[in-house]
Design a protein around this motif. Structure first.
Motif, PDB file in Angstrom:
ATOM      1  N   VAL A  14       0.620  -1.237  -0.044  1.00 17.38           N
ATOM      2  CA  VAL A  14       0.280   0.245   0.080  1.00 17.38           C
ATOM      3  C   VAL A  14       0.737   1.320  -0.260  1.00 17.38           C
ATOM      4  CG1 VAL A  14      -1.591   1.213   1.137  1.00 17.38           C
ATOM      5  CG2 VAL A  14      -1.702  -0.880   1.201  1.00 17.38           C
ATOM      6  N   ARG A  15       0.593   2.290  -0.884  1.00 13.22           N
ATOM      7  CA  ARG A  15       1.335   3.293  -1.287  1.00 13.22           C
ATOM      8  C   ARG A  15       0.492   4.747  -0.602  1.00 13.22           C
ATOM      9  NH1 ARG A  15       3.133   0.785  -5.475  1.00 13.22           N
ATOM     10  NH2 ARG A  15       4.888  -0.813  -5.370  1.00 13.22           N
ATOM     11  N   LEU A  22       2.827  -0.028   3.541  1.00 10.71           N
ATOM     12  CA  LEU A  22       3.265  -0.976   3.802  1.00 10.71           C
ATOM     13  C   LEU A  22       3.472  -2.331   2.365  1.00 10.71           C
ATOM     14  CD1 LEU A  22      -0.488  -2.918   4.769  1.00 10.71           C
ATOM     15  CD2 LEU A  22       1.660  -2.940   6.037  1.00 10.71           C
ATOM     16  N   ASP A  23       4.880  -2.951   2.445  1.00 15.27           N
ATOM     17  CA  ASP A  23       5.481  -2.721   1.524  1.00 15.27           C
ATOM     18  C   ASP A  23       5.785  -4.908   1.278  1.00 15.27           C
ATOM     19  OD1 ASP A  23       8.091  -3.150  -0.191  1.00 15.27           O
ATOM     20  OD2 ASP A  23       9.220  -2.251   0.982  1.00 15.27           O
ATOM     21  N   THR A  46      -3.045  -0.387  11.305  1.00 17.12           N
ATOM     22  CA  THR A  46      -4.085   0.139  10.587  1.00 17.12           C
ATOM     23  C   THR A  46      -4.277   0.298   9.308  1.00 17.12           C
ATOM     24  OG1 THR A  46      -3.571   1.565  13.007  1.00 17.12           O
ATOM     25  CG2 THR A  46      -5.282   1.833  11.250  1.00 17.12           C
ATOM     26  N   THR A  47      -3.452   0.439   8.649  1.00 15.19           N
ATOM     27  CA  THR A  47      -3.508   0.350   7.329  1.00 15.19           C
ATOM     28  C   THR A  47      -3.706  -1.140   6.847  1.00 15.19           C
ATOM     29  OG1 THR A  47      -1.537   1.830   7.060  1.00 15.19           O
ATOM     30  CG2 THR A  47      -2.135   0.917   5.103  1.00 15.19           C
ATOM     31  N   LEU A  48      -3.153  -2.117   7.846  1.00 18.81           N
ATOM     32  CA  LEU A  48      -3.661  -3.204   6.796  1.00 18.81           C
ATOM     33  C   LEU A  48      -5.291  -4.103   7.395  1.00 18.81           C
ATOM     34  CD1 LEU A  48      -2.118  -6.332   6.692  1.00 18.81           C
ATOM     35  CD2 LEU A  48      -1.696  -6.610   8.565  1.00 18.81           C
ATOM     36  N   PHE A  49      -5.253  -2.975   8.524  1.00 17.62           N
ATOM     37  CA  PHE A  49      -6.820  -3.361   9.431  1.00 17.62           C
ATOM     38  C   PHE A  49      -7.576  -3.194   8.062  1.00 17.62           C
ATOM     39  CE2 PHE A  49      -7.485  -4.733  13.666  1.00 17.62           C
ATOM     40  CZ  PHE A  49      -6.722  -5.880  13.768  1.00 17.62           C
ATOM     41  N   ASN A  50      -7.587  -1.862   7.568  1.00 17.56           N
ATOM     42  CA  ASN A  50      -8.239  -1.172   6.935  1.00 17.56           C
ATOM     43  C   ASN A  50      -8.318  -2.037   5.904  1.00 17.56           C
ATOM     44  OD1 ASN A  50      -9.148   1.083   8.710  1.00 17.56           O
ATOM     45  ND2 ASN A  50      -7.234   2.698   7.629  1.00 17.56           N
ATOM     46  N   ILE A 225       2.685 -14.391  16.529  1.00 17.30           N
ATOM     47  CA  ILE A 225       2.908 -12.513  15.998  1.00 17.30           C
ATOM     48  C   ILE A 225       3.548 -12.594  14.915  1.00 17.30           C
ATOM     49  CG2 ILE A 225       3.585 -10.800  17.206  1.00 17.30           C
ATOM     50  CD1 ILE A 225       3.792 -12.028  19.957  1.00 17.30           C
ATOM     51  N   VAL A 226       2.899 -11.454  14.288  1.00 10.56           N
ATOM     52  CA  VAL A 226       3.740 -10.816  13.178  1.00 10.56           C
ATOM     53  C   VAL A 226       3.774  -9.574  13.804  1.00 10.56           C
ATOM     54  CG1 VAL A 226       3.521 -10.206  11.008  1.00 10.56           C
ATOM     55  CG2 VAL A 226       2.592 -12.242  11.869  1.00 10.56           C
ATOM     56  N   ALA A 227       5.333  -9.417  13.348  1.00  7.17           N
ATOM     57  CA  ALA A 227       5.987  -7.578  14.207  1.00  7.17           C
ATOM     58  C   ALA A 227       6.063  -6.719  12.870  1.00  7.17           C
ATOM     59  CB  ALA A 227       6.833  -7.773  14.456  1.00  7.17           C
ATOM     60  N   LEU A 228       5.654  -5.873  12.462  1.00  9.48           N
ATOM     61  CA  LEU A 228       6.347  -4.773  11.087  1.00  9.48           C
ATOM     62  C   LEU A 228       6.894  -3.781  11.698  1.00  9.48           C
ATOM     63  CD1 LEU A 228       2.221  -4.125   9.750  1.00  9.48           C
ATOM     64  CD2 LEU A 228       4.025  -6.121   9.094  1.00  9.48           C
ATOM     65  N   ASN A 229       7.504  -2.897  10.694  1.00  7.27           N
ATOM     66  CA  ASN A 229       8.521  -1.674  11.406  1.00  7.27           C
ATOM     67  C   ASN A 229       8.627  -1.781   9.390  1.00  7.27           C
ATOM     68  OD1 ASN A 229       9.909   0.313  12.462  1.00  7.27           O
ATOM     69  ND2 ASN A 229      11.739  -1.302  12.582  1.00  7.27           N
ATOM     70  N   PHE A 230       8.523  -0.479   9.853  1.00  5.09           N
ATOM     71  CA  PHE A 230       8.147   0.670   7.944  1.00  5.09           C
ATOM     72  C   PHE A 230       7.904   0.060   7.243  1.00  5.09           C
ATOM     73  CE2 PHE A 230      11.276   2.549  10.791  1.00  5.09           C
ATOM     74  CZ  PHE A 230      11.078   3.882  11.120  1.00  5.09           C
ATOM     75  N   GLY A 231       6.690  -0.789   7.353  1.00  4.74           N
ATOM     76  CA  GLY A 231       5.905  -1.236   6.776  1.00  4.74           C
ATOM     77  C   GLY A 231       6.239  -2.640   6.525  1.00  4.74           C
ATOM     78  N   ARG A 232       6.792  -3.403   6.827  1.00  5.86           N
ATOM     79  CA  ARG A 232       7.841  -4.211   6.214  1.00  5.86           C
ATOM     80  C   ARG A 232       7.574  -5.376   7.550  1.00  5.86           C
ATOM     81  NH1 ARG A 232      12.794  -2.666   3.351  1.00  5.86           N
ATOM     82  NH2 ARG A 232      12.230  -1.832   1.199  1.00  5.86           N
TER      83      ARG A 232
END
Ligand code: ATP
Length: 256
Positions: A14-15, A22-23, A46-50, A225-232
């Motif tokens: 998502v850009r 999200l990358d 939140t972007t992923l939820f949306n 658990i999934v961890a994200l940072n800066f969209g990755r």
């Protein structure tokens, strides 16, 4: 089949203009699991939820629910599939009673039922009765029966949060998306929430995807658990694996 993941996120990108929120994020959520989704502010949770709620469009990738792509579904098709959610900022009718709010949630699963009810068609009575019974079961489950008639806006914050859970559960979801349910709760309320999330999984058989900043809660209730940072995606595993992952520690504490 029962073995296939309930939810499969694949290469999701998502850009927003120049920002990559999200990358190429991919992970699976197994049926019957509580899956935690963590990451510092702006990580893309939140972007992923949306995306899962079809509120955001994604440029690349796919989301499969029970093996079927949801990419071309309209936002209102999501509840019918069996995906329910709560919101960071509670989304309820504050002047309506607890019972009414929970029943509104029940309507969102079947748009046909909602239409019939709006048009006062004859099947409404049976459907209303079913929805009321379901709402009453949920209120027992959430210990909301004593406040069933109270306007939601007059209740303590933690109770309002349980009503929002009830609203989401009334639609009978297979997958429940919880957006920061711990925010604003005290110690005792956090313990209650942890117990409730386990019961939603174990007694109601609902799979949960949990976005949460409170590490104690997410480590305590998640199967995975999934961890994200800066969209990755930077880590994906059991709570113990993710807690000890150097990339996760670095994301939270800054450069070592
Ligand atoms: P938090 O924990 O603070 O809620 P988050 O992990 O939920 O953070 P997101 O809200 O998904 O993170 O944000 C990811 C990135 O995408 C951020 O850089 C954010 O500014 C950006 N972003 C999110 N939504 C939009 C939007 N509608 N328009 C522009 N940028 C957005």
């Amino acid at each position: 089949s029962r073995a296939e993941p309930l939810l499969s996120v694949r290469g999701l990108t998502v850009r927003f203009g120049g920002i990559v929120a999200l990358d190429a994020v991919g992970f699976d959520v197994a049926r019957g699991h509580v899956c935690g989704l963590i990451g510092p502010n702006g990580a893309g949770k939140t972007t992923l939820f949306n995306c899962l709620s079809r509120l955001y469009r994604y440029q690349e990738g796919d989301i499969l629910f029970e093996g079927r792509s949801i990419t071309n579904l309209p936002t209102h098709g999501i509840a019918g599939l069996g995906i329910g959610r709560t919101f960071q900022n509670l989304a309820m009718f504050r002047t309506l009673s607890v019972l009414q709010n929970v029943m509104v949630g029940g309507h969102s699963r079947s748009s046909a039922g909602f239409l019939a009810s709006a048009l006062q068609l004859p099947q409404v009575k049976a459907e209303e009765r079913q929805q009321r019974e379901r709402a009453e079961e949920i209120m027992v489950f959430l210990a909301l029966t004593p406040v069933a008639a109270r306007p939601v806006g007059t209740l303590p914050f933690a109770t309002q949060k349980r009503v929002e859970l009830g609203r989401a559960l009334a639609a009978n979801p297979k997958l429940l998306l919880l957006d920061e349910p711990a925010a604003g709760l005290n110690h005792e309320e956090l313990d209650d929430l942890a117990r409730l999330i386990r019961e939603i999984r174990d007694r109601l058989g609902v799979t949960v995807l949990l976005v949460e900043h409170h590490m104690g809660l997410v480590m305590g209730v998640s199967d995975r658990i999934v961890a994200l940072n800066f969209g990755r995606k930077i880590a994906d595993g059991t709570p113990a694996q993710v807690r000890d992952d150097p990339a996760v520690i670095e994301a939270y504490l800054g450069a070592p």
